[in-house]
Design a protein around this motif. Structure first.
Motif: not given
Length: 149
Positions: A129, A131-140
Protein backbone atom coordinates in the motif's frame (compact mmCIF):
# COMPACT_ATOMS: atom_id res chain seq x y z
CA UNK A 1 2.55 -75.14 36.40
CA UNK A 2 1.92 -75.68 32.70
CA UNK A 3 1.68 -71.93 32.03
CA UNK A 4 5.20 -71.41 33.33
CA UNK A 5 6.53 -74.39 31.33
CA UNK A 6 4.94 -73.09 28.12
CA UNK A 7 6.55 -69.66 28.45
CA UNK A 8 9.62 -68.94 26.42
CA UNK A 9 12.69 -69.40 28.61
CA UNK A 10 16.07 -67.85 28.02
CA UNK A 11 19.21 -69.17 29.69
CA UNK A 12 21.55 -66.69 31.32
CA UNK A 13 24.63 -68.19 32.97
CA UNK A 14 22.82 -71.43 33.73
CA UNK A 15 19.82 -69.67 35.27
CA UNK A 16 16.44 -69.83 33.57
CA UNK A 17 14.88 -66.39 33.14
CA UNK A 18 11.24 -66.11 32.11
CA UNK A 19 10.65 -63.80 29.17
CA UNK A 20 7.09 -62.96 30.24
CA UNK A 21 6.59 -62.80 34.01
CA UNK A 22 3.10 -61.26 33.97
CA UNK A 23 0.99 -62.95 36.65
CA UNK A 24 3.93 -65.07 37.83
CA UNK A 25 4.37 -65.27 41.59
CA UNK A 26 7.52 -66.90 42.93
CA UNK A 27 5.91 -67.23 46.37
CA UNK A 28 2.90 -69.09 44.95
CA UNK A 29 5.10 -71.35 42.87
CA UNK A 30 7.31 -72.22 45.85
CA UNK A 31 4.21 -72.87 47.99
CA UNK A 32 2.78 -75.21 45.34
CA UNK A 33 6.05 -77.13 45.07
CA UNK A 34 6.28 -77.40 48.88
CA UNK A 35 2.69 -78.71 49.04
CA UNK A 36 3.48 -81.34 46.40
CA UNK A 37 6.60 -82.37 48.30
CA UNK A 38 4.63 -82.67 51.58
CA UNK A 39 2.08 -84.88 49.80
CA UNK A 40 4.92 -86.95 48.39
CA UNK A 41 4.15 -85.91 44.82
CA UNK A 42 7.28 -84.84 43.01
CA UNK A 43 7.07 -82.22 40.27
CA UNK A 44 6.56 -83.78 36.86
CA UNK A 45 9.12 -81.55 35.13
CA UNK A 46 12.13 -83.67 34.29
CA UNK A 47 13.52 -80.81 32.17
CA UNK A 48 13.55 -78.47 35.17
CA UNK A 49 15.90 -80.69 37.23
CA UNK A 50 18.67 -78.33 38.32
CA UNK A 51 20.93 -81.08 39.54
CA UNK A 52 20.59 -83.00 36.25
CA UNK A 53 21.83 -86.43 37.30
CA UNK A 54 24.46 -85.23 39.76
CA UNK A 55 21.82 -85.17 42.51
CA UNK A 56 21.80 -88.95 42.75
CA UNK A 57 25.47 -88.91 43.68
CA UNK A 58 25.05 -86.06 46.24
CA UNK A 59 23.74 -86.45 49.73
CA UNK A 60 20.56 -84.71 50.84
CA UNK A 61 22.43 -82.05 52.84
CA UNK A 62 24.70 -81.33 49.89
CA UNK A 63 21.71 -81.07 47.58
CA UNK A 64 20.03 -78.63 49.98
CA UNK A 65 23.21 -76.53 50.24
CA UNK A 66 23.57 -76.58 46.45
CA UNK A 67 19.93 -75.59 45.92
CA UNK A 68 20.18 -72.84 48.55
CA UNK A 69 23.28 -71.48 46.81
CA UNK A 70 21.50 -71.71 43.46
CA UNK A 71 18.50 -69.90 44.99
CA UNK A 72 20.77 -67.21 46.43
CA UNK A 73 22.39 -66.66 43.01
CA UNK A 74 18.96 -66.57 41.37
CA UNK A 75 17.75 -64.06 43.97
CA UNK A 76 20.81 -61.90 43.34
CA UNK A 77 20.15 -62.09 39.61
CA UNK A 78 16.52 -61.16 40.24
CA UNK A 79 17.58 -58.24 42.45
CA UNK A 80 19.93 -57.05 39.71
CA UNK A 81 17.19 -57.36 37.10
CA UNK A 82 14.73 -55.49 39.34
CA UNK A 83 17.36 -52.78 39.89
CA UNK A 84 17.94 -52.50 36.14
CA UNK A 85 14.17 -52.38 35.51
CA UNK A 86 13.75 -49.59 38.05
CA UNK A 87 16.68 -47.76 36.53
CA UNK A 88 15.11 -48.11 33.07
CA UNK A 89 11.74 -46.99 34.47
CA UNK A 90 13.39 -43.88 35.93
CA UNK A 91 15.13 -43.24 32.63
CA UNK A 92 11.82 -43.70 30.77
CA UNK A 93 10.09 -41.26 33.11
CA UNK A 94 12.88 -38.77 32.59
CA UNK A 95 12.65 -39.18 28.81
CA UNK A 96 8.85 -38.90 28.91
CA UNK A 97 9.19 -35.68 30.90
CA UNK A 98 11.73 -34.32 28.43
CA UNK A 99 9.46 -35.35 25.54
CA UNK A 100 6.52 -33.56 27.14
CA UNK A 101 8.64 -30.43 27.66
CA UNK A 102 9.86 -30.63 24.07
CA UNK A 103 6.32 -31.03 22.75
CA UNK A 104 5.18 -28.02 24.81
CA UNK A 105 8.12 -26.00 23.50
CA UNK A 106 7.28 -27.12 19.96
CA UNK A 107 3.65 -26.02 20.41
CA UNK A 108 4.80 -22.66 21.78
CA UNK A 109 7.22 -22.18 18.89
CA UNK A 110 4.52 -23.14 16.35
CA UNK A 111 2.26 -20.44 17.83
CA UNK A 112 5.12 -17.94 17.64
CA UNK A 113 5.81 -18.87 14.01
CA UNK A 114 2.14 -18.52 13.15
CA UNK A 115 1.98 -15.09 14.81
CA UNK A 116 5.13 -13.96 13.02
CA UNK A 117 3.83 -15.20 9.67
CA UNK A 118 0.59 -13.27 10.11
CA UNK A 119 2.57 -10.16 11.10
CA UNK A 120 4.81 -10.64 8.04
CA UNK A 121 1.74 -10.82 5.79
CA UNK A 122 0.33 -7.70 7.45
CA UNK A 123 3.57 -5.78 6.91
CA UNK A 124 3.80 -6.97 3.28
CA UNK A 125 0.32 -5.58 2.65
CA UNK A 126 1.23 -2.28 4.37
CA UNK A 127 4.43 -2.12 2.31
CA UNK A 128 2.50 -2.70 -0.93
CA UNK A 129 0.00 0.00 0.00
CA UNK A 130 2.85 2.41 0.84
CA UNK A 131 4.53 1.64 -2.50
CA UNK A 132 1.25 2.37 -4.34
CA UNK A 133 0.86 5.68 -2.48
CA UNK A 134 4.49 6.47 -3.25
CA UNK A 135 3.89 5.86 -6.99
CA UNK A 136 0.78 8.07 -6.92
CA UNK A 137 2.69 10.84 -5.13
CA UNK A 138 5.62 10.55 -7.58
CA UNK A 139 3.19 10.98 -10.46
CA UNK A 140 1.64 14.01 -8.74
CA UNK A 141 5.13 15.51 -8.15
CA UNK A 142 6.01 14.94 -11.80
CA UNK A 143 2.74 16.56 -12.92
CA UNK A 144 3.29 19.54 -10.58
CA UNK A 145 6.91 19.98 -11.81
CA UNK A 146 5.59 20.14 -15.40
CA UNK A 147 3.03 22.72 -14.35
CA UNK A 148 5.72 24.83 -12.67
CA UNK A 149 7.94 24.79 -15.70
Amino acid sequence: SSKVRNMEVQSADGVAVLEDCMGFSLTKTISKVEEKLKKGVLPDCQDDDILSGVGNEMGTEAQIRFLKAKLRVTQEDLANIVFECRKKDDENQNLESRLKDTEEENTRLQRTISLQQSQTEKYKMLSQEANKKNEVLKQEVTALEKVLQ
